[in-house]
Design a protein around this motif. Structure first.
Motif, mmCIF file in Angstrom:
data_model
loop_
_atom_site.group_PDB
_atom_site.id
_atom_site.type_symbol
_atom_site.label_atom_id
_atom_site.label_comp_id
_atom_site.label_asym_id
_atom_site.label_seq_id
_atom_site.Cartn_x
_atom_site.Cartn_y
_atom_site.Cartn_z
ATOM 1 N N SER A 139 0.924 -1.167 0.018
ATOM 2 C CA SER A 139 -0.025 -0.131 -0.016
ATOM 3 C C SER A 139 0.729 1.513 0.104
ATOM 4 C CB SER A 139 -0.990 0.060 1.117
ATOM 5 O OG SER A 139 -1.662 1.234 1.365
ATOM 6 N N PHE A 140 0.683 2.099 -1.109
ATOM 7 C CA PHE A 140 1.154 3.141 -1.128
ATOM 8 C C PHE A 140 1.059 4.144 0.034
ATOM 9 C CE2 PHE A 140 1.953 7.723 -2.601
ATOM 10 C CZ PHE A 140 2.943 7.834 -3.362
ATOM 11 N N ALA A 141 -0.152 4.407 0.288
ATOM 12 C CA ALA A 141 -0.694 5.157 1.458
ATOM 13 C C ALA A 141 0.191 4.735 2.750
ATOM 14 C CB ALA A 141 -2.005 5.196 1.460
ATOM 15 N N SER A 142 0.175 3.424 3.190
ATOM 16 C CA SER A 142 0.598 3.010 4.456
ATOM 17 C C SER A 142 2.206 3.172 4.243
ATOM 18 C CB SER A 142 0.232 1.385 4.387
ATOM 19 O OG SER A 142 -1.362 1.182 4.500
ATOM 20 N N ALA A 143 2.724 2.713 3.425
ATOM 21 C CA ALA A 143 4.248 3.097 3.186
ATOM 22 C C ALA A 143 4.596 4.495 3.390
ATOM 23 C CB ALA A 143 4.696 2.627 1.804
ATOM 24 N N ALA A 144 3.879 5.366 2.639
ATOM 25 C CA ALA A 144 4.168 6.940 3.216
ATOM 26 C C ALA A 144 4.116 7.425 4.515
ATOM 27 C CB ALA A 144 3.073 7.543 2.144
ATOM 28 N N PHE A 145 2.921 6.820 5.013
ATOM 29 C CA PHE A 145 2.586 7.039 6.278
ATOM 30 C C PHE A 145 3.527 6.678 7.502
ATOM 31 C CE2 PHE A 145 0.884 6.158 10.582
ATOM 32 C CZ PHE A 145 0.380 7.220 11.104
ATOM 33 N N LEU A 146 3.996 5.457 7.264
ATOM 34 C CA LEU A 146 5.133 4.781 7.909
ATOM 35 C C LEU A 146 6.368 5.344 7.932
ATOM 36 C CD1 LEU A 146 3.946 0.959 7.781
ATOM 37 C CD2 LEU A 146 3.839 2.529 9.778
ATOM 38 N N THR A 147 6.627 5.779 6.526
ATOM 39 C CA THR A 147 7.921 6.376 6.495
ATOM 40 C C THR A 147 8.019 7.906 7.025
ATOM 41 O OG1 THR A 147 8.267 5.326 4.216
ATOM 42 C CG2 THR A 147 9.412 7.435 4.608
ATOM 43 N N TRP A 148 6.737 8.671 7.005
ATOM 44 C CA TRP A 148 6.536 9.950 7.684
ATOM 45 C C TRP A 148 6.748 9.594 9.060
ATOM 46 C CZ3 TRP A 148 2.904 11.160 11.278
ATOM 47 C CH2 TRP A 148 2.975 12.655 11.652
ATOM 48 N N LEU A 149 6.223 8.485 9.971
ATOM 49 C CA LEU A 149 5.999 8.268 11.261
ATOM 50 C C LEU A 149 7.677 8.092 11.623
ATOM 51 C CD1 LEU A 149 4.468 8.032 13.707
ATOM 52 C CD2 LEU A 149 4.302 5.757 13.188
ATOM 53 N N ILE A 150 8.225 7.275 10.981
ATOM 54 C CA ILE A 150 9.596 7.000 11.416
ATOM 55 C C ILE A 150 10.442 8.192 11.157
ATOM 56 C CG2 ILE A 150 11.591 5.533 10.808
ATOM 57 C CD1 ILE A 150 9.410 3.980 12.142
ATOM 58 N N GLY A 151 10.415 8.966 10.091
ATOM 59 C CA GLY A 151 11.187 10.154 9.879
ATOM 60 C C GLY A 151 10.909 11.238 11.264
ATOM 61 N N SER A 152 9.817 11.226 11.458
ATOM 62 C CA SER A 152 9.206 12.177 12.734
ATOM 63 C C SER A 152 9.929 11.596 13.873
ATOM 64 C CB SER A 152 7.807 12.375 13.029
ATOM 65 O OG SER A 152 7.083 12.718 11.613
ATOM 66 N N LEU A 153 9.925 10.262 14.083
ATOM 67 C CA LEU A 153 10.674 10.074 15.264
ATOM 68 C C LEU A 153 11.993 10.136 15.363
ATOM 69 C CD1 LEU A 153 8.568 6.737 15.803
ATOM 70 C CD2 LEU A 153 8.443 8.606 17.101
ATOM 71 N N VAL A 154 12.633 9.986 14.099
ATOM 72 C CA VAL A 154 14.016 10.133 14.117
ATOM 73 C C VAL A 154 14.281 11.712 14.199
ATOM 74 C CG1 VAL A 154 16.067 10.273 12.389
ATOM 75 C CG2 VAL A 154 14.537 8.234 12.558
ATOM 76 N N ASP A 155 13.355 12.473 13.583
ATOM 77 C CA ASP A 155 13.723 13.987 14.120
ATOM 78 C C ASP A 155 13.647 14.390 15.693
ATOM 79 O OD1 ASP A 155 13.841 14.396 11.333
ATOM 80 O OD2 ASP A 155 12.091 15.426 11.076
ATOM 81 N N PHE A 156 12.521 13.704 16.115
ATOM 82 C CA PHE A 156 12.217 14.037 17.433
ATOM 83 C C PHE A 156 13.480 13.437 18.573
ATOM 84 C CE2 PHE A 156 10.766 12.473 21.629
ATOM 85 C CZ PHE A 156 10.179 13.705 22.259
ATOM 86 N N ALA A 157 13.859 12.466 18.121
ATOM 87 C CA ALA A 157 15.050 11.652 18.916
ATOM 88 C C ALA A 157 16.235 12.616 18.849
ATOM 89 C CB ALA A 157 15.344 10.418 18.584
ATOM 90 N N ARG A 158 16.576 12.980 17.457
ATOM 91 C CA ARG A 158 17.916 13.734 17.228
ATOM 92 C C ARG A 158 17.711 15.230 17.904
ATOM 93 N NH1 ARG A 158 22.426 12.717 13.944
ATOM 94 N NH2 ARG A 158 23.499 14.738 13.826
ATOM 95 N N ALA A 159 16.657 15.937 17.931
ATOM 96 C CA ALA A 159 16.349 17.216 18.569
ATOM 97 C C ALA A 159 16.521 16.718 20.234
ATOM 98 C CB ALA A 159 15.039 17.667 18.253
ATOM 99 N N THR A 160 15.933 15.834 20.518
ATOM 100 C CA THR A 160 16.026 15.753 21.980
ATOM 101 C C THR A 160 17.199 15.257 22.632
ATOM 102 O OG1 THR A 160 13.523 14.767 22.066
ATOM 103 C CG2 THR A 160 14.988 14.225 24.196
ATOM 104 N N LEU A 161 18.088 14.431 21.977
ATOM 105 C CA LEU A 161 19.364 14.265 22.240
ATOM 106 C C LEU A 161 20.355 15.352 22.017
ATOM 107 C CD1 LEU A 161 19.355 10.367 20.880
ATOM 108 C CD2 LEU A 161 19.313 11.151 23.434
ATOM 109 N N GLY A 162 20.072 15.840 20.866
ATOM 110 C CA GLY A 162 20.959 17.045 20.705
ATOM 111 C C GLY A 162 20.843 18.108 21.723
ATOM 112 N N GLU A 163 19.641 18.505 21.968
ATOM 113 C CA GLU A 163 19.439 19.430 22.977
ATOM 114 C C GLU A 163 20.162 19.076 24.271
ATOM 115 O OE1 GLU A 163 15.584 20.447 25.551
ATOM 116 O OE2 GLU A 163 15.413 21.630 23.564
ATOM 117 N N ALA A 164 19.941 17.700 24.899
ATOM 118 C CA ALA A 164 20.837 17.345 26.043
ATOM 119 C C ALA A 164 22.174 17.495 25.830
ATOM 120 C CB ALA A 164 20.272 15.787 26.285
ATOM 121 N N ASN A 165 22.703 17.107 24.552
ATOM 122 C CA ASN A 165 24.189 17.209 24.400
ATOM 123 C C ASN A 165 24.662 18.447 24.537
ATOM 124 O OD1 ASN A 165 26.747 16.227 23.539
ATOM 125 N ND2 ASN A 165 26.201 16.679 21.429
#
Length: 142
Positions: free
Chosen positions: A103-129
């Motif tokens: 499913s194209f829509a499911s793949a796009a949503f999951l890719t967006w979700l994982i990308g958002s989680l990576v952005d959040f983790a990077r921002a949180t860890l970067g701020e702590a660093n």
């Protein structure tokens, strides 16, 4: 009546933030003009063990003190310079999710979700660093 929240009015908060920004700009301009006096080399043991600077105030009094960042520790906190790797990561994730779900829509949503989680983790860890390395509490980071 009219009770107010007892907090600082928005105008005063903005004026205070602008004043702090102006002072910081002046400090950076002054430091750039006199870099040899304020940009120091970290001691060998601090570089080897990756320790934060000791009592900076005792080194230069009230003057600003900066250290060379030869390891690019600041830029490694950001996504700066790894946009191509992130694009490849997103494409590979999308392709894998699309192949798995069909499913194209499911793949796009999951890719967006994982990308958002990576952005959040990077921002949180970067701020702590940044907070840990600058010895500034993360509540004061903007």
């Amino acid at each position: 009546g009219g009770g107010g929240g007892g907090g600082i009015p928005q105008e005063r908060t903005l004026a205070g933030a602008e004043e702090v920004g102006d002072i910081f700009k002046q400090l950076i301009s002054f430091t750039e003009a006199n870099a040899a006096s304020f940009v120091l080399e970290r001691p060998f043991t601090d570089r080897l063990l990756n320790l934060p600077p000791e009592s900076v105030s005792s080194m230069q009094g009230a003057s600003p003190v900066f250290f060379h960042d030869f390891r690019n520790a600041f830029s490694r906190v950001l996504f700066y310079g790894i946009e191509y790797q992130l694009l490849v990561f997103d494409i590979l994730m999308f392709t894998a999710f699309d192949a798995e779900t069909g499913s194209f829509a499911s793949a796009a949503f999951l890719t967006w979700l994982i990308g958002s989680l990576v952005d959040f983790a990077r921002a949180t860890l970067g701020e702590a660093n940044i907070s840990r390395k600058s010895l500034i509490d993360n509540r004061f980071l903007i």
